[in-house]
Scaffold this active site. Structure first.
Site, PDB file in Angstrom:
ATOM      1  N   GLU A  12       0.817  -1.214   0.000  1.00 33.58           N
ATOM      2  CA  GLU A  12       0.000   0.000   0.000  1.00 33.58           C
ATOM      3  C   GLU A  12       0.856   1.272   0.000  1.00 33.58           C
ATOM      4  OE1 GLU A  12      -4.121  -1.148   2.246  1.00 33.58           O
ATOM      5  OE2 GLU A  12      -2.313  -1.348   3.418  1.00 33.58           O
ATOM      6  N   ASP A 198     -12.281  -5.176  -3.262  1.00 30.52           N
ATOM      7  CA  ASP A 198     -13.196  -6.330  -3.314  1.00 30.52           C
ATOM      8  C   ASP A 198     -14.535  -5.893  -2.729  1.00 30.52           C
ATOM      9  OD1 ASP A 198     -11.240  -6.726  -0.748  1.00 30.52           O
ATOM     10  OD2 ASP A 198     -13.314  -7.119  -0.237  1.00 30.52           O
TER      11      ASP A 198
HETATM   12  N1  ADE Z   1      -9.385  -4.779   3.123  1.00 28.85           N
HETATM   13  C1  ADE Z   1      -9.628  -5.028   1.827  1.00 28.85           C
HETATM   14  N2  ADE Z   1     -10.705  -5.816   1.677  1.00 28.85           N
HETATM   15  C2  ADE Z   1     -11.170  -6.072   2.940  1.00 28.85           C
HETATM   16  C3  ADE Z   1     -12.231  -6.844   3.440  1.00 28.85           C
HETATM   17  N3  ADE Z   1     -13.064  -7.504   2.626  1.00 28.85           N
HETATM   18  N4  ADE Z   1     -12.399  -6.896   4.780  1.00 28.85           N
HETATM   19  C4  ADE Z   1     -11.557  -6.234   5.602  1.00 28.85           C
HETATM   20  N5  ADE Z   1     -10.517  -5.503   5.183  1.00 28.85           N
HETATM   21  C5  ADE Z   1     -10.325  -5.412   3.854  1.00 28.85           C
END
Ligand code: ADE
Length: 230
Positions: A12, A198
């Site tokens: 990141e 996501d």
């Molecule tokens: N960071 C990126 N995707 C995530 C997720 N689904 N849950 C928690 N932290 C995240």
């Protein structure tokens, strides 16, 4: 003015570390604090590690030892709701810790008992600047709203529905709420800017791998452009 920039994972921060002018590094609590400048602004860039405890410790060190005047947390997050999609940016206007549960004492879930606030509000000026930068990129979709933080990678459609109905959250991640909490206690302005990797549903871990690079590129670009306006 010195700005503390926190990311949870090396990936990141990779782009920002390449772009910064490095002056020196300091190790504390197994974290490397990179001191120097980015777009002629003094910065301390640090990877805090994953989860709320790492993030809170890192934030307190930035305040105590590096005397930062503002804190920006960048990185990726799971999107909540059908409109918040991979690649989008979510600029938090407030954060909650979704895994705080003292409902047995009558508190609302997320409420930290005996604390004078339910959520941790981001600095309105930092939110505005982040939003202005997002708007300057024609193809960058951005949302302003609440981010829910917990020590959990969310990969469950029922959990996202719950995060949405309980907290009206636009995104979930694992550090922002505790950075916000620590900054709030120290009265330091902060903002959390996350790019969606996501949709926190059953295939979240696969989408995450696929969209991570583009999501990181987006959040790094926004931060880099934001720094010039501070
Ligand atoms: N960071 C990126 N995707 C995530 C997720 N689904 N849950 C928690 N932290 C995240």
């Amino acid at each position: 003015m010195t700005i503390g920039i926190i990311g949870a994972m090396d990936e990141e921060l990779e782009i920002l570390l390449k772009e910064m002018k490095m002056e020196r590094k300091e190790n504390k609590a197994q974290m490397v604090f990179n001191l120097g400048s980015l777009n002629d602004k003094n910065v301390v860039i640090v990877r805090c590690g994953i989860g709320k405890v790492n993030a809170a410790i890192c934030t307190q060190i930035l305040v105590d030892d590096f005397k930062v005047d503002a804190i920006i947390n960048v990185g990726v997050a799971g999107g909540i709701g059908k409109d918040v999609l991979p690649g989008d940016i979510v600029i938090a206007d407030s954060l909650v810790e979704h895994d705080m549960d003292a409902t047995a004492f009558g508190d609302k879930v997320g409420q930290i008992p005996r604390m004078d606030t339910f959520d941790f509000k981001c600095d309105p000026k930092l939110v505005e600047i982040a939003n202005k930068v997002c708007k300057s990129f024609e193809n960058q979709k951005a949302h302003i709203g609440r981010i829910a933080t917990g020590d959990q990678f969310v990969a469950d459609i029922e959990k996202i529905k719950w995060l949405s109905s309980e907290f009206d959250a636009y995104a979930c991640e694992m550090e922002g709420g505790s950075i916000a909490h620590t900054a709030y206690l120290n009265k330091i302005p902060f903002v959390v800017i996350r790019s969606i990797s996501d949709n926190a549903n059953n295939g979240a871990h696969m989408d995450y791998e696929k969209f991570l690079p583009i999501a990181i590129k987006n959040s790094s670009t926004i931060l880099n452009n934001m720094i010039s306006l501070l």
